[in-house]
Design a protein around this motif. Sequence first.
Motif, mmCIF file in Angstrom:
data_model
loop_
_atom_site.group_PDB
_atom_site.id
_atom_site.type_symbol
_atom_site.label_atom_id
_atom_site.label_comp_id
_atom_site.label_asym_id
_atom_site.label_seq_id
_atom_site.Cartn_x
_atom_site.Cartn_y
_atom_site.Cartn_z
ATOM 1 N N SER A 242 0.827 -1.210 0.000
ATOM 2 C CA SER A 242 0.000 0.000 0.000
ATOM 3 C C SER A 242 0.864 1.264 0.000
ATOM 4 C CB SER A 242 -0.986 -0.039 1.160
ATOM 5 O OG SER A 242 -0.442 -0.681 2.283
ATOM 6 N N LEU A 243 0.200 2.410 -0.037
ATOM 7 C CA LEU A 243 0.816 3.665 -0.462
ATOM 8 C C LEU A 243 2.119 4.019 0.250
ATOM 9 C CD1 LEU A 243 0.326 5.968 -2.449
ATOM 10 C CD2 LEU A 243 -0.851 7.191 -0.626
ATOM 11 N N ASN A 244 2.109 4.099 1.588
ATOM 12 C CA ASN A 244 3.310 4.547 2.305
ATOM 13 C C ASN A 244 4.457 3.550 2.209
ATOM 14 O OD1 ASN A 244 1.928 6.775 3.064
ATOM 15 N ND2 ASN A 244 1.772 6.266 5.238
ATOM 16 N N GLN A 245 4.125 2.311 1.858
ATOM 17 C CA GLN A 245 5.136 1.257 1.824
ATOM 18 C C GLN A 245 5.862 1.191 0.482
ATOM 19 O OE1 GLN A 245 5.236 -0.769 4.925
ATOM 20 N NE2 GLN A 245 7.276 -0.838 4.067
ATOM 21 N N LYS A 246 5.323 1.848 -0.534
ATOM 22 C CA LYS A 246 5.908 1.762 -1.875
ATOM 23 C C LYS A 246 7.301 2.398 -1.872
ATOM 24 C CE LYS A 246 1.472 1.934 -4.316
ATOM 25 N NZ LYS A 246 1.410 0.524 -4.685
ATOM 26 N N TYR A 247 8.263 1.677 -2.450
ATOM 27 C CA TYR A 247 9.626 2.200 -2.463
ATOM 28 C C TYR A 247 10.217 2.180 -3.867
ATOM 29 C CZ TYR A 247 14.552 2.828 -1.337
ATOM 30 O OH TYR A 247 15.830 3.294 -1.295
ATOM 31 N N SER A 248 10.027 1.071 -4.560
ATOM 32 C CA SER A 248 10.640 0.933 -5.885
ATOM 33 C C SER A 248 9.715 0.118 -6.788
ATOM 34 C CB SER A 248 11.991 0.215 -5.752
ATOM 35 O OG SER A 248 12.485 -0.164 -7.024
ATOM 36 N N PRO A 249 9.648 0.473 -8.089
ATOM 37 C CA PRO A 249 8.827 -0.340 -9.001
ATOM 38 C C PRO A 249 9.356 -1.757 -9.160
ATOM 39 C CG PRO A 249 10.129 1.273 -10.226
ATOM 40 C CD PRO A 249 10.289 1.613 -8.783
ATOM 41 N N ASN A 250 10.667 -1.943 -8.916
ATOM 42 C CA ASN A 250 11.255 -3.280 -8.970
ATOM 43 C C ASN A 250 11.489 -3.814 -7.564
ATOM 44 O OD1 ASN A 250 11.640 -3.869 -11.810
ATOM 45 N ND2 ASN A 250 13.021 -2.104 -11.820
ATOM 46 N N GLY A 251 11.379 -5.126 -7.428
ATOM 47 C CA GLY A 251 11.600 -5.748 -6.127
ATOM 48 C C GLY A 251 11.041 -7.154 -6.132
ATOM 49 N N LEU A 252 11.128 -7.799 -4.989
ATOM 50 C CA LEU A 252 10.583 -9.147 -4.846
ATOM 51 C C LEU A 252 9.066 -9.076 -4.892
ATOM 52 C CD1 LEU A 252 12.904 -10.070 -1.880
ATOM 53 C CD2 LEU A 252 13.015 -11.166 -4.128
ATOM 54 N N ASP A 253 8.423 -10.071 -5.497
ATOM 55 C CA ASP A 253 6.964 -10.081 -5.460
ATOM 56 C C ASP A 253 6.486 -10.887 -4.248
ATOM 57 O OD1 ASP A 253 6.883 -12.836 -6.136
ATOM 58 O OD2 ASP A 253 6.644 -12.429 -8.273
ATOM 59 N N GLY A 254 5.172 -10.930 -4.059
ATOM 60 C CA GLY A 254 4.617 -11.586 -2.876
ATOM 61 C C GLY A 254 4.985 -13.049 -2.778
ATOM 62 N N ASP A 284 -4.566 0.147 4.595
ATOM 63 C CA ASP A 284 -3.305 -0.599 4.684
ATOM 64 C C ASP A 284 -3.459 -2.096 4.456
ATOM 65 O OD1 ASP A 284 -0.497 -0.376 5.212
ATOM 66 O OD2 ASP A 284 -0.851 -1.449 7.076
ATOM 67 N N GLU A 285 -4.616 -2.527 3.946
ATOM 68 C CA GLU A 285 -4.876 -3.971 3.907
ATOM 69 C C GLU A 285 -3.804 -4.746 3.155
ATOM 70 O OE1 GLU A 285 -7.041 -1.676 3.082
ATOM 71 O OE2 GLU A 285 -8.722 -1.837 4.481
#
Length: 388
Positions: A242-254, A284-285
């Motif tokens: 969710s919004l505040n947690q976004k850091y980079s378009p690339n990264g590990l997926d779920g 924040d779900e």
Amino acid sequence: MNFNFLTPVSDLVLAHNELLSSQALGKKIKIHSAQNGIPDLDDVDIAILGVLENRNDVNYIGEEFQLDDIRKSLYGLFSGSWNTTIADLGDIDKGESVEDTYFALKTAISILIKKDIIPIIIGGSQDLTYPNYRAYDNVIPMVNVVNVDSKFDLGDSNKPIKNNSFVGKIILDQPYNLFNYATIGYQTYFNSQEEIDLMDNLYFESYRLGQVSKDITIVEPVLRDANIVSVDLTSIKGAEVSLNQKYSPNGLDGKEICAISRYAGISNKVTSFGIYEYKPSKNDEMTSMLVSQIVWYFIEGVNYRLDDDDFSEDKNYQKFITLVDSQELVFYKSNKTGRWWIEIPFLNEVNNKLKRHTLLPCMHQDYLDACNNKLPDRWYKAFQKNCV
């Protein structure tokens, strides 16, 4: 047992828990509540511990946070066919100073690991990995740390500790207990060339995001060898959170972060697991559910631990010997799980740090590479560290 620095799980979460199915995880966890106090830990295997400390975040501007949303999500999940007993010990609030929080966390982890209870720490800034590491000072002689992160977090160890420089403190602060440090999922453009070179010079391990996404199984051996696993939530791609947690378009997926978490759980050596850099949003779900699933997969892994590294009896393993450049390499394969290890030879003339690290977890591919005259990278780095 003195845990008076822990605050109970909030009444809001407990009220939410009352409405859940009788099969939900929240109904099967021993919970620290204001009414009943800290639960009895005698038969507990895993303890959840919140830490509401984020003042050493380099971007800290005074914001507070709490973990209610994560607890609601986690309690609402259904447990597997598990035989572990889980407790939620509540939270360590911010101390008068950050050092006070560190001391409380170090004390709590030290008590838990001495009782053979695995703490799952959910926290603010990732510098909390430092007191987690220090909790092992009088427990085991050498410690392996795995950091799931887009950055190495080495930083400048001469400056005060921050969430982007805590590893430098782990390496250089006495007592020197660190044997191996590995980063999973690093992204080159977030790390200076100086830090990348330092990782190589210290014979530490690093797995680029691309390598991990191509074949997640390459990280299993390093997690099998870890004592402490620390997950930075900024290593997860922005679309997954969710919004505040976004850091980079690339990264590990779920799926990848949950697979890594399960590997950490399956490892017989992992005795503490931390999830850091949680930054709640209004809606924040997504993040709270992902953190809950990371925790769920770690617990699932712990339930499937098998004692497959006992090589005292011939019936437990197969042994393979191969030559690489006149160097004899000895491999072991567990008959129980099919997992592989490689032997690191002792150098008698050296003050050897490796007394407990004679067998190094590896992959079947390492054996195949050795048969083709190629030295396994993990073996080479461990051997070089042994020579230092």
